[in-house]
Design an enzyme around this catalytic site. Structure first.
Site, PDB file in Angstrom:
ATOM      1  N   ALA A  63       0.870  -1.179   0.000  1.00 24.11           N
ATOM      2  CA  ALA A  63       0.000   0.000   0.000  1.00 24.11           C
ATOM      3  C   ALA A  63       0.906   1.228   0.000  1.00 24.11           C
ATOM      4  O   ALA A  63       2.082   1.141   0.370  1.00 24.11           O
ATOM      5  CB  ALA A  63      -0.873  -0.016   1.242  1.00 24.11           C
ATOM      6  N   GLY A 107       0.548  -5.031   0.938  1.00 22.88           N
ATOM      7  CA  GLY A 107      -0.538  -5.016  -0.035  1.00 22.88           C
ATOM      8  C   GLY A 107      -0.133  -5.638  -1.367  1.00 22.88           C
ATOM      9  O   GLY A 107      -0.986  -6.133  -2.110  1.00 22.88           O
ATOM     10  N   GLU A 110      -0.665  -9.151  -0.920  1.00 21.94           N
ATOM     11  CA  GLU A 110      -2.118  -9.375  -0.778  1.00 21.94           C
ATOM     12  C   GLU A 110      -2.806  -9.366  -2.148  1.00 21.94           C
ATOM     13  O   GLU A 110      -3.699 -10.169  -2.415  1.00 21.94           O
ATOM     14  CB  GLU A 110      -2.697  -8.326   0.170  1.00 21.94           C
ATOM     15  CG  GLU A 110      -2.215  -8.575   1.603  1.00 21.94           C
ATOM     16  CD  GLU A 110      -2.549  -7.449   2.566  1.00 21.94           C
ATOM     17  OE1 GLU A 110      -2.098  -6.310   2.326  1.00 21.94           O
ATOM     18  OE2 GLU A 110      -3.269  -7.705   3.547  1.00 21.94           O
ATOM     19  N   GLU A 130       3.988  -5.544   7.516  1.00 21.01           N
ATOM     20  CA  GLU A 130       3.189  -4.462   8.119  1.00 21.01           C
ATOM     21  C   GLU A 130       3.523  -4.175   9.578  1.00 21.01           C
ATOM     22  O   GLU A 130       3.446  -3.016  10.016  1.00 21.01           O
ATOM     23  CB  GLU A 130       1.688  -4.785   7.997  1.00 21.01           C
ATOM     24  CG  GLU A 130       1.112  -4.575   6.616  1.00 21.01           C
ATOM     25  CD  GLU A 130       1.247  -5.791   5.707  1.00 21.01           C
ATOM     26  OE1 GLU A 130       2.049  -6.699   6.033  1.00 21.01           O
ATOM     27  OE2 GLU A 130       0.561  -5.830   4.678  1.00 21.01           O
TER      28      GLU A 130
HETATM   29  N1  3HC Z   1       4.628   3.426  -0.191  1.00 23.42           N
HETATM   30  C1  3HC Z   1       5.090   4.631  -0.528  1.00 23.42           C
HETATM   31  N2  3HC Z   1       6.375   4.886  -0.806  1.00 23.42           N
HETATM   32  C2  3HC Z   1       7.213   3.847  -0.741  1.00 23.42           C
HETATM   33  C3  3HC Z   1       6.794   2.555  -0.404  1.00 23.42           C
HETATM   34  C4  3HC Z   1       5.430   2.356  -0.134  1.00 23.42           C
HETATM   35  N3  3HC Z   1       4.950   1.146   0.160  1.00 23.42           N
HETATM   36  N4  3HC Z   1       7.875   1.739  -0.417  1.00 23.42           N
HETATM   37  C5  3HC Z   1       8.930   2.495  -0.757  1.00 23.42           C
HETATM   38  N5  3HC Z   1       8.523   3.769  -0.960  1.00 23.42           N
HETATM   39  C6  3HC Z   1       9.332   4.902  -1.403  1.00 23.42           C
HETATM   40  C7  3HC Z   1      10.375   5.311  -0.389  1.00 23.42           C
HETATM   41  O1  3HC Z   1       9.832   6.222   0.547  1.00 23.42           O
HETATM   42  C8  3HC Z   1      11.424   5.941  -1.267  1.00 23.42           C
HETATM   43  O2  3HC Z   1      10.964   7.233  -1.596  1.00 23.42           O
HETATM   44  P1  3HC Z   1      12.028   8.420  -1.804  1.00 23.42           P
HETATM   45  O3  3HC Z   1      12.910   7.991  -2.933  1.00 23.42           O
HETATM   46  O4  3HC Z   1      11.190   9.602  -2.068  1.00 23.42           O
HETATM   47  O5  3HC Z   1      12.780   8.514  -0.518  1.00 23.42           O
HETATM   48  C9  3HC Z   1      11.363   5.097  -2.542  1.00 23.42           C
HETATM   49  O6  3HC Z   1      10.087   4.465  -2.527  1.00 23.42           O
HETATM   50  C10 3HC Z   1      12.422   4.031  -2.625  1.00 23.42           C
HETATM   51  O7  3HC Z   1      12.397   3.287  -1.411  1.00 23.42           O
HETATM   52  P2  3HC Z   1      13.746   2.799  -0.733  1.00 23.42           P
HETATM   53  O8  3HC Z   1      14.724   3.906  -0.664  1.00 23.42           O
HETATM   54  O9  3HC Z   1      13.356   2.119   0.530  1.00 23.42           O
HETATM   55  O10 3HC Z   1      14.255   1.748  -1.825  1.00 23.42           O
HETATM   56  P3  3HC Z   1      14.957   0.354  -1.631  1.00 23.42           P
HETATM   57  O11 3HC Z   1      15.233  -0.151  -2.989  1.00 23.42           O
HETATM   58  O12 3HC Z   1      16.087   0.445  -0.662  1.00 23.42           O
HETATM   59  O13 3HC Z   1      13.857  -0.602  -0.945  1.00 23.42           O
HETATM   60  C11 3HC Z   1      11.688  -1.580  -0.656  1.00 23.42           C
HETATM   61  C12 3HC Z   1      12.682  -0.917  -1.630  1.00 23.42           C
HETATM   62  C13 3HC Z   1      12.249  -2.922  -0.175  1.00 23.42           C
HETATM   63  C14 3HC Z   1      10.394  -1.794  -1.376  1.00 23.42           C
HETATM   64  C15 3HC Z   1      11.507  -0.669   0.576  1.00 23.42           C
HETATM   65  O14 3HC Z   1      11.184   0.624   0.124  1.00 23.42           O
HETATM   66  C16 3HC Z   1      10.417  -1.104   1.509  1.00 23.42           C
HETATM   67  O15 3HC Z   1      10.630  -1.952   2.345  1.00 23.42           O
HETATM   68  N6  3HC Z   1       9.230  -0.483   1.378  1.00 23.42           N
HETATM   69  C17 3HC Z   1       8.133  -0.721   2.259  1.00 23.42           C
HETATM   70  C18 3HC Z   1       7.465  -2.032   2.001  1.00 23.42           C
HETATM   71  C19 3HC Z   1       6.295  -2.206   2.939  1.00 23.42           C
HETATM   72  O16 3HC Z   1       6.388  -2.034   4.135  1.00 23.42           O
HETATM   73  N7  3HC Z   1       5.144  -2.580   2.381  1.00 23.42           N
HETATM   74  C20 3HC Z   1       3.955  -2.727   3.135  1.00 23.42           C
HETATM   75  C21 3HC Z   1       3.229  -1.436   3.186  1.00 23.42           C
HETATM   76  S1  3HC Z   1       1.874  -1.477   4.309  1.00 23.42           S
HETATM   77  C22 3HC Z   1       0.667  -2.268   3.446  1.00 23.42           C
HETATM   78  O17 3HC Z   1       0.863  -2.706   2.361  1.00 23.42           O
HETATM   79  C23 3HC Z   1      -0.642  -2.322   4.142  1.00 23.42           C
HETATM   80  C24 3HC Z   1      -1.561  -3.272   3.487  1.00 23.42           C
HETATM   81  O18 3HC Z   1      -1.611  -4.466   4.210  1.00 23.42           O
HETATM   82  C25 3HC Z   1      -2.939  -2.685   3.381  1.00 23.42           C
END
Ligand code: 3HC
Length: 717
Positions: A63, A107, A110, A130
């Protein structure tokens, strides 16, 4: 839709490509685009099956956390509801194959699980992280995951938040095939095979064979909750996610989804979710430095060299080898070099024993570390890191020497934890190439690197330091060159203040227990014993001249030092230690404290936990405010990242500055004023804190203002 989600057809298979860089998050427009693309694909008579794939470097990383941030802070239109898109995918009339590369997280996974089949490249990472954001999967993940992988694996994946690679996902039943070679071609071939079989659609929500039963699963849920309590102390989401998975077993799919939604709402409205989402973005913001852009040139680090094979040097060498960077490791004497290499080998052996990697990987890493007693080969190094004893004279002599050997474009770094990087740079002919890289012990494990920017350090060298930190899997935070930099400068008043409640009536273990209950990885006295009471004493002596006459000084530490109680290494310090270095409260220390208080005429009283937390943390936060105003840290959030990644501050409290915001800066400032009245001058609110408290502002809002202002007028740290 055209921009975020695109539809093409390849030899009888519709290909839906999500194109929302950088990570294809499910931002507004993506679910809608997916629905529209599915509608169109279904209506296309030439398409027998549908493949969903991510454009660019990844499948869907989850998400959009910015949307979650809005929801967590009560802004925006509430948490996104993905039910419609998930149902649309699962109910599609043609088989849907999800093709995964990069990451399918949260997500993203998911959405993948709502597809009828999943294929992935071998290094794809799949998971439900999450809990790292203080929430639970909110797009039916807690209901579909156990149906695919079984209850025990689902609990483990959701509580740990750790992703798995495709081969393991295949074993668990989370994906159906690992694709070697081109993902799209492999996914298309898989889709055609399914279409040739008449296009059976396997709906995850209808699977039940892996769900077990309420009775059988009870022990799995109990173990999951234990795991949550142990590994995610004090956190809400990891416990709640087990409740949600329990609902998958006990309730029909739709009701389970409703239960998940309820729990998701509860978690996202929590302070923990707000703090953890702050930590997520803070960690990504640290690399945004006003005068450094993507265009800033970065030196390519192909060969590193380290001076000093002690604890720090050895740890840094391991960090380099782990990242595949060959490293020369120099010591002065053979015995010290042998000890250093033996420690590295022992650490790697332990990792192999724990199954973290194979003996072959260990051999590869050991082969990248070249032990030596001379500077041979240093002339080829792209980065030299000095990790010698903390002495200015020694460091200067080393830098003078390497200045003669190193090639002109070699980055020269010092791992000093307190010393003036400009003074070190001054002995070289190239101060612009000199920088501080302050690693934290054990350097192969701890994620923080304070990148100390000197007066003359070039922006290319800073950019290189950020890039190297990332390559080593670390978080590099750029800080200014002040005594103790950011982390240790704030640590000093914290350590100092923690001793006064002890003189006034608390015990070291009461203070430590209060701090660990608050969430700190370790209590301050346990830290002092680990680092060495002698070290704490010497640092205190160095700072004595800063104290004004009449300012109270702690008394017990000095006595411990003179008694030879130097901490863990001498078997006794604030605590007594058994042979396993387990701390035990020591009546001798209690007596020493009481006598000291009596001599000083301090009346002992009951000290509350609130007072302990306030005294220990507010003094640290106050120092943080001074650092910010003096410009030694760019943002309050940078200070938070330093404390979260290097000092064991609980992530679910967001870091010291975020924590101050949650308490309210006025409350913090007013309490500091009260402490000032009781305990004297050392307690004086920092001007920035005072101002923000008066204005009803927060550090977070101050950060945003500063970031905006810097966009127009870039300034150096
Ligand atoms: N939403 C919004 N922005 C995101 C994002 C996300 N899910 N994941 C990464 N980004 C953004 C970062 O903020 C960053 O932005 P910036 O360049 O402006 O600073 C850019 O994408 C690149 O991210 P990273 O610098 O972290 O890049 P990496 O290549 O090192 O890592 C990644 C990539 C492994 C995907 C890492 O970004 C990550 O772990 N992201 C989060 C993943 C996550 O937690 N997903 C679950 C979200 S909660 C969810 O899905 C709820 C659902 O159940 C409803």
């Amino acid at each position: 839709m055209e921009q975020l989600v695109n539809l093409t057809t390849r030899d009888g298979v519709a290909v839906i490509t999500i194109d929302n860089p950088p990570v294809n998050a499910l931002s507004p427009g993506v679910p809608e685009g997916l629905i529209a693309a599915l509608d169109a694909a279904e209506q296309d008579p030439s398409a027998r099956a549908i493949v969903v794939i991510g454009g660019g470097r990844t499948f869907i990383a989850g998400a959009d956390i910015k949307e979650l941030e809005l929801a967590a802070s009560g802004r925006g239109s509430g948490p996104p509801d993905f039910h419609r898109i998930l149902a649309r995918i699962e109910d599609a009339g043609k088989p849907v194959v999800m093709a995964i590369h990069g990451t399918a997280l949260g997500g993203g996974n998911e959405v993948a699980m709502a597809g009828h089949y999943r294929v992935a490249v071998p290094d794809a990472q799949i998971g439900q992280p999450e809990v790292n954001l203080g929430i639970i999967p909110g797009a039916e993940g807690t209901q579909r995951l156990p149906r695919l992988v079984g209850v025990a694996a689902a609990v483990d994946l959701c509580v740990s938040g750790k992703p798995i690679r495709a081969p393991e996902a295949l074993k668990l039943g989370l994906i159906d095939r690992v694709i070697e070679g081109d993902l799209l071609n492999g996914a298309l071939a898989f889709a055609r095979e399914i279409a040739d079989k008449g296009g059976p659609r396997r709906k995850t929500s209808e699977l039940t064979d892996k769900l077990g039963s309420e009775f059988v699963d009870a022990s799995i849920f109990a173990a999951g909750r234990d795991q949550a309590r142990k590994t995610r102390r004090n956190m809400l989401a990891p416990l709640k996610v087990v409740d949600a998975i329990e609902a998958a077993v006990n309730l029909p799919f739709d009701e389970g989804c409703r239960k998940e939604r309820e729990i998701f709402q509860e978690c996202i409205a929590s302070d923990q979710a707000r703090a953890l989402i702050h930590a997520f973005f803070a960690e990504r913001a640290v690399s945004k430095i006003p005068d450094i852009s993507k265009e800033t040139a970065v030196y390519n680090i192909r060969q590193a060299a380290i001076i000093g094979a002690g604890t720090m040097g050895g740890g840094i060498a391991m960090a380099c080898a782990n990242a595949g960077i060959p490293v020369l490791l120099k010591e002065v004497e053979q015995a010290a070099l042998d000890r250093g290499i033996a420690t590295i080998k022992k650490n790697y052996d332990n990792s192999v024993k724990k199954g973290r990697f194979s003996p072959a990987v260990m051999d590869q890493r050991m082969a990248l570390i070249h032990p030596q007693l001379t500077y041979e080969g240093f002339e080829q190094a792209d980065l030299i890191i000095e990790a010698a004893f903390e002495s200015m004279a020694l460091k200067k002599s080393i830098f003078a020497e390497i200045d003669k050997i190193a090639k002109p474009d070699c980055v020269l770094a010092s791992n000093t934890s307190t010393l003036d990087i400009d003074e070190i740079a001054s002995v070289t002919s190239r101060p612009r190439m000199v920088i501080g890289l302050h690693f934290f012990s054990p350097a192969n494990v701890m994620r923080l690197v304070e990148i100390v920017r000197g007066q003359a350090t070039s922006k290319e060298v800073v950019a290189t330091a950020l890039a190297v930190s990332k390559k080593l899997g670390k978080v590099g935070v750029v800080v200014g060159n002040c005594r103790g930099f950011v982390g240790n400068r704030m640590m000093l008043p914290y350590m100092r203040e923690a001793q006064f409640p002890v003189e006034e009536g608390a015990t070291p273990e009461q203070v430590d227990r209060t701090l660990t209950n608050f969430g700190m990885a370790m209590g301050i006295f346990a830290v002092d014993d680990m680092a060495g009471v002698d070290v704490g004493y010497r640092v205190g002596q160095e700072y004595k001249h800063l104290e004004k006459p009449g300012v109270r000084t702690p008394r017990v530490l000095e006595k411990l030092f003179h008694l030879g109680r130097h901490g863990q290494k001498t078997g006794a310090g604030w605590y007594r230690y058994d042979e396993n270095r387990k701390p035990v409260a020591d009546p001798e220390v209690h007596a020493l404290i009481e006598n000291t208080a009596q001599e000083a005429g301090i009346e002992r009283r009951q000290i509350t936990e609130d007072e302990i937390i306030q005294r220990c943390l507010y003094i640290m936060i106050n120092e943080g405010a001074k650092i910010l105003e003096e410009g030694y840290a760019l943002r309050a959030a940078d200070i938070d990242v330093i404390y979260l990644t290097g000092y064991g501050f609980p992530a679910y409290r967001g870091g010291p500055m975020w924590y101050a915001d949650t308490v309210g800066l006025k409350k913090v400032r007013d309490r500091i004023a009260e402490f000032g009245a009781q305990h004297g001058d050392f307690w004086q609110a920092a001007p920035l804190l005072d101002r923000l408290a008066d204005e009803g502002e927060t550090f977070a809002a101050w950060d945003s203002k500063q970031d905006r202002a810097r966009e127009h007028a870039p300034a150096l740290v």
